[in-house]
Design an enzyme around this catalytic site. Structure first.
Site, mmCIF file in Angstrom:
data_model
loop_
_atom_site.group_PDB
_atom_site.id
_atom_site.type_symbol
_atom_site.label_atom_id
_atom_site.label_comp_id
_atom_site.label_asym_id
_atom_site.label_seq_id
_atom_site.Cartn_x
_atom_site.Cartn_y
_atom_site.Cartn_z
ATOM 1 N N GLU A 158 -3.473 69.131 45.397
ATOM 2 C CA GLU A 158 -3.907 70.518 45.460
ATOM 3 C C GLU A 158 -5.323 70.554 44.764
ATOM 4 O O GLU A 158 -5.831 70.006 43.776
ATOM 5 C CB GLU A 158 -2.872 71.211 44.466
ATOM 6 C CG GLU A 158 -1.522 70.932 44.818
ATOM 7 C CD GLU A 158 -0.549 71.657 44.092
ATOM 8 O OE1 GLU A 158 -0.967 72.238 43.112
ATOM 9 O OE2 GLU A 158 0.755 71.695 44.289
ATOM 10 N N LYS A 207 -7.627 71.916 41.936
ATOM 11 C CA LYS A 207 -7.266 72.722 40.618
ATOM 12 C C LYS A 207 -8.446 73.638 40.478
ATOM 13 O O LYS A 207 -9.543 73.699 40.128
ATOM 14 C CB LYS A 207 -7.791 71.176 39.862
ATOM 15 C CG LYS A 207 -7.561 71.526 38.249
ATOM 16 C CD LYS A 207 -7.628 70.425 37.337
ATOM 17 C CE LYS A 207 -7.075 70.813 35.970
ATOM 18 N NZ LYS A 207 -7.602 71.788 35.378
ATOM 19 N N ASP A 223 -9.989 76.664 38.987
ATOM 20 C CA ASP A 223 -10.801 76.787 37.422
ATOM 21 C C ASP A 223 -10.554 78.240 37.119
ATOM 22 O O ASP A 223 -11.268 79.045 37.176
ATOM 23 C CB ASP A 223 -12.136 76.476 37.297
ATOM 24 C CG ASP A 223 -12.559 76.176 36.175
ATOM 25 O OD1 ASP A 223 -11.850 75.986 35.115
ATOM 26 O OD2 ASP A 223 -14.011 75.878 36.069
ATOM 27 N N TYR A 235 1.053 77.513 42.187
ATOM 28 C CA TYR A 235 1.421 76.244 42.534
ATOM 29 C C TYR A 235 2.548 75.418 41.716
ATOM 30 O O TYR A 235 2.672 74.084 42.081
ATOM 31 C CB TYR A 235 0.011 75.473 42.268
ATOM 32 C CG TYR A 235 -0.365 75.770 40.806
ATOM 33 C CD1 TYR A 235 -0.027 75.419 39.851
ATOM 34 C CD2 TYR A 235 -1.644 76.318 40.798
ATOM 35 C CE1 TYR A 235 -0.376 75.676 38.395
ATOM 36 C CE2 TYR A 235 -1.987 76.779 39.532
ATOM 37 C CZ TYR A 235 -1.454 76.481 38.388
ATOM 38 O OH TYR A 235 -2.040 76.503 37.064
ATOM 39 N N LYS A 253 -10.671 65.146 38.129
ATOM 40 C CA LYS A 253 -11.851 66.073 37.911
ATOM 41 C C LYS A 253 -12.926 65.585 38.632
ATOM 42 O O LYS A 253 -13.468 64.635 38.727
ATOM 43 C CB LYS A 253 -11.901 66.488 36.664
ATOM 44 C CG LYS A 253 -10.919 66.952 35.599
ATOM 45 C CD LYS A 253 -10.625 68.283 35.508
ATOM 46 C CE LYS A 253 -11.747 68.525 34.296
ATOM 47 N NZ LYS A 253 -11.435 69.784 33.552
ATOM 48 N N CYS A 274 -53.336 81.143 30.431
ATOM 49 C CA CYS A 274 -52.585 79.976 30.734
ATOM 50 C C CYS A 274 -52.425 78.818 29.624
ATOM 51 O O CYS A 274 -53.788 78.305 29.290
ATOM 52 C CB CYS A 274 -53.260 79.464 31.956
ATOM 53 S SG CYS A 274 -52.853 77.774 32.579
ATOM 54 N N CYS A 315 -55.237 75.754 30.958
ATOM 55 C CA CYS A 315 -56.486 75.894 31.176
ATOM 56 C C CYS A 315 -56.986 76.908 30.423
ATOM 57 O O CYS A 315 -58.339 77.154 30.382
ATOM 58 C CB CYS A 315 -57.008 76.108 32.663
ATOM 59 S SG CYS A 315 -56.369 77.460 33.336
ATOM 60 N N CYS A 367 -51.260 81.952 36.703
ATOM 61 C CA CYS A 367 -52.548 81.719 36.018
ATOM 62 C C CYS A 367 -53.674 82.045 37.133
ATOM 63 O O CYS A 367 -53.390 81.725 38.372
ATOM 64 C CB CYS A 367 -52.670 80.055 35.787
ATOM 65 S SG CYS A 367 -54.234 79.436 35.536
ATOM 66 N N CYS A 369 -57.297 75.253 37.991
ATOM 67 C CA CYS A 369 -56.635 74.945 36.846
ATOM 68 C C CYS A 369 -56.002 73.464 37.101
ATOM 69 O O CYS A 369 -55.218 73.172 38.041
ATOM 70 C CB CYS A 369 -55.542 75.698 36.720
ATOM 71 S SG CYS A 369 -54.093 75.233 35.572
#
Ligand code: IVH
Length: 625
Positions: free
Chosen positions: A115, A117, A119, A226, A314, A408, A411, A426, A431
């Site tokens: 099945e 799982k 979460d 389940y 898992k 920047c 540069c 920039c 650059c």
């Protein structure tokens, strides 16, 4: 008197009818009436109940959302403890678990139910005489919280059981929030400046713990059942049959549950499901493998915390938490400044994560993240991990704001916000960072795929002054490379081979490598198909380009602008001078390719191959024009 009896009967009939349509719609996904017709039945019942309130019962479909907010949750003792599961990420553990179980049961026949799982949040539902009496959280496994009023708001949880139900039915399952509902909830919470939920599980747990059921009702929760708790009589002998029985009673059971006999098939399904789970709208963090034959449960028994007849395999974890130690600002190929967080090292799914992207400064604002914060970090596959939320409860007050730089960081040029007002750019197209990222992109796997020319080597070549643009890659000489640190004969030869091989990449990859703003991989494939050569594409008008399916007006404008830039023209002519002119370069190899396919075409018995071959023929022909 008689009238009252009639009303009562009418109410009961309406309830049964509404419950059936509710089940058909939410659990079976097979509605038999329209929403309008359903609403009419519902209103009719509501009106009758308003006129005759003494007939209202807690299990009426009108009573899903209602009641006063609670002051606190009552405790519920689980008559049968809600145990947890043995967990593993390791295939060998699964094999060993099965071998061990086979030993315990000696020769008995044993099959398995696998099945997803889910979460979410484990819950228990208790029905007496077919009516929901208590819904509870798992708590510590022995005592949980009574969250009946909240659970009743979930439409897939029946208030009344269907068919032939035993006197007492207690089932266990998982309440979860769909990924889309979670995103939407967080979007709204961000707008309202509320703290965000780190993931759908936390959002589901938070929603079930609200004291006002009317608020829970707004949270779009769902539920899969389940497992059995206390059940007076089921008449079934396998877990598979038990799940079938649950379905008959009106519960929602996950449709991806399968039954297998061998470990090989279990592992195969695990792999198969792992690949497709991203498509589902709920989080699945692994597979639960359960022994199918329930008569073996007693013999298999329990460990300290979990039954031996079940085990969770898992998927590699996707989420972890870490502290932001500092934030670097990276400058990309198009000049966009991207904040990247340096993290306290954390292991997620077996990989140590030290950095995660923060995307842009709007995202920093949205998350409210600061340097020094503990944050949730998510990784999926090979993509760079991202920060999804701040763990506000871990704040100390010493956290520091992350500011948008005024220049920047590479540069020193000014920065500006782009049209969308999200990206910070920039302004210097020379650059060094932009140039470096542009070359890295050009050589990358999805672009020119130059083997041996990764980030480190490119950095080195730039530092040594050997390359200033992508054109220089094709001018590199072996003697130059041999002077570089760590470059021996073999490495130099391999790099030159890689560079040579890149000259025959298809036009689509060449276009992608050029880094046309807004044109991704797919768009470049379409453009290559349509135009066949760089010349034809660069001569095309924006109108012609935007008429192509899959290319919008914005992208079309960006493409024509790109080809009109003097810098683009210069690079293209320099590449042409080096005979890197995609679309014609490959003429010879394409002719061979085309002839080969023409000779094979139609011969394959596999329709997919036949289709592919015929496509290749037209595509290749167009390129040869
Ligand atoms: S069976 C004794 N089946 O996982 C066996 N649990 O880590 C009880 N879960 O507490 C659990 N999907 O909340 C089972 N198909 C599934 C499940 C599942 C999710 C959760 C459940 C449980 C936890 C154990």
């Amino acid at each position: 008197m008689e009238k009252k009896e009639q009303v009562k009967r009418k109410i009961e009939k309406l309830r049964a009818e509404i419950n059936r349509h509710n089940w058909l719609y939410y659990v079976k996904n097979q509605p038999e009436i329209s929403d309008g017709e359903y609403d009419r039945l519902y209103s009719e019942l509501k009106e009758l109940e308003q006129k005759f309130p003494h007939f209202i019962t807690p299990d009426s479909p009108t009573q899903r959302v209602g009641g006063e907010p609670l002051k606190e949750f009552r405790s519920v003792k689980h008559r049968i403890p809600m145990l947890s599961l043995e967990n593993t990420y390791d295939e060998d553990d699964i094999k060993n678990w099965i071998t061990r179980n086979r030993k315990i049961i000696s020769d008995a026949e044993m099959s398995f139910v696998v099945e997803p799982k889910i979460d979410g949040v484990g819950i228990s539902l208790r029905y007496e005489k077919g009516r929901l009496v208590v819904g509870a959280t798992r708590g510590d496994g022995y005592t949980g919280d009574d969250i009946t009023a909240n659970l009743k708001t979930i439409r897939t949880i029946p208030l009344v059981l269907r068919g032939n139900f035993p006197e007492v039915v207690e089932v266990r399952g998982e309440v979860y929030m769909e990924k889309s509902a979670f995103e939407e909830l967080n979007r709204i919470r961000a707008e309202e400046k509320l703290s965000l939920f780190a993931n759908p599980r936390n959002a589901a747990a938070g929603s079930l713990k609200l004291l006002d059921p009317a608020e829970t009702a707004k949270r779009k929760l769902n539920c899969f059942i389940y497992q059995a708790g206390e059940i007076s009589k089921t008449g079934v002998s396998t877990h598979w049959q038990l799940l079938e029985f649950f379905k008959q009673l009106g519960f929602r059971v996950n449709p991806h549950i399968k039954k297998f006999k061998t470990v090989e098939r279990i592992l195969e399904y695990f792999g198969e499901f792992s690949a497709k789970r991203e498509e589902l709208d709920y989080e699945v963090d692994g597979m639960v493998i359960k022994v199918n034959e329930m008569n073996l449960y007693e013999k298999l028994g329990f460990t300290m915390k979990a039954p031996r007849w079940a085990c969770a395999y898992k998927f590699p974890a996707k989420q972890g938490s870490a502290k932001i130690v500092s934030v670097d600002i990276q400058v990309g190929r198009t000049g966009v400044l991207t904040p990247v967080a340096n993290l306290s090292p954390t292991k997620i799914g077996g990989v140590v994560i030290k950095r995660a992207t923060l995307h842009n400064f709007d995202e920093i604002k949205r998350l409210g993240v600061k340097v020094g914060d503990w944050v949730w970090v998510e990784r999926s596959g090979d993509v760079i991990p991202k920060i999804t939320g701040v763990i506000v409860s871990k704040r100390t007050g010493n956290e520091e704001e992350i500011k948008i730089p005024e220049t920047c960081p590479v540069c020193g040029a000014d920065v500006v916000k782009d049209e969308s007002n999200v990206a910070v750019l920039c302004t210097n197209s020379f650059c060094p960072a932009q140039i470096e990222r542009g070359i890295v992109h050009f050589a990358s796997r999805k672009a020119m795929d130059i083997e041996g020319l990764g980030e480190k080597v490119i950095k080195l070549l730039i530092e040594e002054g050997l390359i200033k643009s992508v054109v220089d890659i094709y001018k590199l000489k072996k003697e130059q490379l041999l002077k570089l640190p760590l470059f021996k004969e073999k490495k130099a030869e391999n790099l030159l081979k890689g560079i040579e091989a890149s000259k025959t990449r298809p036009l689509s990859k060449f276009l992608f490598a050029m880094g046309i703003p807004l044109a991704g991989e797919k768009a470049c494939q379409i453009l290559a198909e349509k135009f066949g050569t760089v010349e034809k594409l660069s001569a095309a008008k924006a109108d012609d380009i935007q008429n192509i399916e899959g290319i919008g007006p914005k992208m079309a404008a960006s493409i024509t602008r790109f080809f009109s830039l003097p810098a683009t023209k210069k690079i293209l002519s320099q590449l042409k001078a080096l005979s890197i002119e995609h679309g014609r370069m490959r003429l010879k190899s394409q002719k061979i390719f085309l002839e080969k396919f023409l000779s094979l075409r139609g011969k394959s018995r596999c329709p997919a191959v036949r289709r592919r071959n015929s496509f290749s023929k037209t595509a290749a022909k167009r390129l040869l024009q």
